[in-house]
Design an enzyme around this catalytic site. Sequence first.
Site, short mmCIF file in Angstrom:
data_model
loop_
_atom_site.label_atom_id
_atom_site.label_comp_id
_atom_site.label_asym_id
_atom_site.label_seq_id
_atom_site.Cartn_x
_atom_site.Cartn_y
_atom_site.Cartn_z
N SER A 280 0.83 -1.20 0.00
CA SER A 280 0.00 0.00 0.00
C SER A 280 0.88 1.26 0.00
O SER A 280 1.69 1.44 -0.89
CB SER A 280 -0.96 -0.04 1.19
OG SER A 280 -1.97 0.92 1.07
N ASP A 372 -9.24 -5.67 -5.04
CA ASP A 372 -8.80 -4.65 -4.08
C ASP A 372 -9.83 -3.51 -4.06
O ASP A 372 -10.08 -2.87 -5.07
CB ASP A 372 -7.43 -4.11 -4.52
CG ASP A 372 -6.83 -3.13 -3.53
OD1 ASP A 372 -7.53 -2.70 -2.60
OD2 ASP A 372 -5.64 -2.78 -3.70
N HIS A 409 -7.05 -6.24 -0.80
CA HIS A 409 -5.93 -5.31 -0.61
C HIS A 409 -4.84 -5.87 0.29
O HIS A 409 -3.65 -5.70 0.01
CB HIS A 409 -6.47 -4.00 -0.01
CG HIS A 409 -5.44 -2.92 0.09
ND1 HIS A 409 -4.92 -2.29 -1.02
CD2 HIS A 409 -4.82 -2.35 1.17
CE1 HIS A 409 -4.04 -1.37 -0.64
NE2 HIS A 409 -3.96 -1.39 0.69
#
Length: 532
Positions: A280, A372, A409
């Site tokens: 991320s 995601d 994610h």
Amino acid sequence: MWHRVLGAWQVLSGTAKSPLLRSVVNFTTCRVQSMCSPASIAVTPSPCLMDEPVKVLISGLQGNEVYTLQSSITDCRDVPFTAVAHYRSDDKGVIDLTRMPAIGGHFTGVFPMGLFAAILPVSNKLKDPRFSFRDVTKPQSFELSVFEGPLAYHLLLVDAESLGLEPVCTTVHRRHLIGHGCRRIPVQHDLVRGVVHLPAGSGPFPGVVDLFGSAGGIMEHRSALLAARGVAALSLPFFNYQDLPPTYDQINMEYFKEAVDYLLTFDEVLKEGVGAIGSSKGGDIVLDMALAIPEIKVAVLVNSPCFNFDAPMHVGGKPLRPAVPFDWSKIKVLRDSRVDCFDFLPSDLLPENVIPVEHIPAHMLWVAGLDDRNLKSEKYAGVALQRYAQHNPQSLDKFQILKYPGAGHLIEPPYVPFCEVSYHNALSGSLVWGGNSVDHTNAQTVLAVACVEQTVLPVACVEQTVLAVACVEQTVLAVACVEQTVLAVACVEQTVLAVACVEQTVLAVACVEQTPVHQQSLESGAALHQRA
């Protein structure tokens, strides 16, 4: 025991009007006479590392009957988690999770690691908690229980003790994050904070700097598992930890350069260079590190943007480029105030916002979960690839994208519990991460043993080790895999092909037998260039 349970349910059935209670009473009444042979649960290997698959086999059951399997564990914050599933025993009274499908519960179908990867919180102590590995020194102890009948729903509403139920059999299975002989070294060196995890032995080992995202603090579990597989890993927080700044508004390249230099001071770490992995927000930091720090030979980005979101990278106190802000008008508020941030960041990017990946000399691996719900990971990886291809048409073998349908994610090391939604400090609320437990777990497992044909990173290969890019969590850098799990990352650029082609050894072991490749999607830079 069953006669006492039967008596209790007879009382309840006369006074309680709940269909739930009556269903349990009726089932136990007709099953009391069936208890004859002792049942047992075998988990192999046990104990083991967190990223290892196990075989769960229950025997001594009644033939062709439905049973409820339950796993229970309490994390480092004393939050209980559980998974329940219904299985039907075969003619011999056996349930084998490696080949038999769950017919109901938290998951269905053949999901051998479902009791470990699909656990969910069962407490209101915290709002939407994510399973915590805050203390990596403690093993994760799963209690496995088997109950007669389809009782998954009952056990989630009312625990077995309150229902007066006793399991047919139980066992405890422990999963470790730190490998035997590995060392954990807390770091307070000048500006740098974090923890170094070293493999057993004197090395030298490939090294990697390990970053997570905007949740802040430190997460060590990926680094610990990397060390267990032969990689020296520095788990590097960059805000909200000890005396680091409370937010990531002032990220400075000097901090990350010092961290790389510090890791290379260890005698156990190869001196030719290190890798960096970021999830991320940690991913866009890794890109800037690979631009500015020549010692970075491999960059792995897990569901990351190709730009600095929310806060820029600074060099000498000045921002490198404008950060892309959140667009609060695009936020989606779901039930119980949970938030979907998929459109929180734009699809169309200004050229000046994109990190100039074309100038990165390191090998790059981008990992994108196609479900995601936090970032447009596939889109951003594609933008980076197009930019790289325009400037480096002869070096496309150094850029690769791996795509995983059904993955969300939070792609972690293999068999780390799937998390679809959890509380996030930055928003003071719960974020939806996307994915489903089966596909997401398969993606984590497959990524850890990515086969050589999809791997462009420098790796070491000996005999039957698989050239792989490990995302051990869901991760890692160019990793050689031994016995289904990630082993070693070679960050020496010169070894990339010299060792990769030891005749046909690597290709022969491209996939580990127990690792089901679940709809893996790959778009390599070379393929894109060919189509162009």
